[in-house]
Motif scaffolding. Sequence first.
Motif, mmCIF file in Angstrom:
data_model
loop_
_atom_site.group_PDB
_atom_site.id
_atom_site.type_symbol
_atom_site.label_atom_id
_atom_site.label_comp_id
_atom_site.label_asym_id
_atom_site.label_seq_id
_atom_site.Cartn_x
_atom_site.Cartn_y
_atom_site.Cartn_z
ATOM 1 N N GLU A 97 41.911 39.693 38.974
ATOM 2 C CA GLU A 97 41.574 39.699 40.400
ATOM 3 C C GLU A 97 40.397 40.634 40.677
ATOM 4 O O GLU A 97 39.486 40.292 41.441
ATOM 5 N N ALA A 98 40.396 41.798 40.047
ATOM 6 C CA ALA A 98 39.279 42.734 40.219
ATOM 7 C C ALA A 98 37.984 42.136 39.687
ATOM 8 O O ALA A 98 36.918 42.277 40.300
ATOM 9 N N LEU A 99 38.060 41.442 38.553
ATOM 10 C CA LEU A 99 36.878 40.816 37.964
ATOM 11 C C LEU A 99 36.328 39.714 38.870
ATOM 12 O O LEU A 99 35.120 39.656 39.136
ATOM 13 N N VAL A 100 37.196 38.827 39.339
ATOM 14 C CA VAL A 100 36.745 37.720 40.188
ATOM 15 C C VAL A 100 36.186 38.261 41.502
ATOM 16 O O VAL A 100 35.135 37.803 41.970
ATOM 17 N N SER A 101 36.831 39.241 42.087
ATOM 18 C CA SER A 101 36.355 39.816 43.353
ATOM 19 C C SER A 101 34.972 40.430 43.183
ATOM 20 O O SER A 101 34.085 40.234 44.033
#
Length: 163
Positions: A97-101
């Motif tokens: 989630e941190a990567l995609v955000s």
Amino acid sequence: MKVEIKACREEHLPEMIRIWNEVVEEGIAFPQEELLDARTGKEFFEQQTYNAAAVNADTGEVCGLYILHPNNVGRCGHICNASYAVSSRYRGQHIGEALVSDCLIQGRRLGFTILQFNAVVASNVHARHLYERLGFIQLGTIPKGFRMKDGHYEDICPYYHTL
């Protein structure tokens, strides 16, 4: 654990290559079949528009990554594409989630207006739920669009998100 998403640096490459190869070897998400070595990995990551590493703030260990690049050229050059990989040791900790955000932010910063995923494997439910939770829209289904490592075919689901 605190994770920081950082632009890729030379010292990140060995772990990024290891994590990338781990996903390729699993044979259930990335279309690539060839593993990267130090030379081909450096070349591969240098070809991308942007690379980021998810770094464990306490240990400095790379626990995930993404690559970002144009999905096409010319009149479709405003659309970007990305791939994400999280080390098996760190899965389930919201690193994806941190990567995609972060990727959504970087894509916009780099002048892209759409982020498109061409081939999300239908059985990759964790990724699909994440993308949908972050506002991605599924465009349809391509029957038997992905050959799994064991040789059987699975459907793929293209997604997009306006930046």
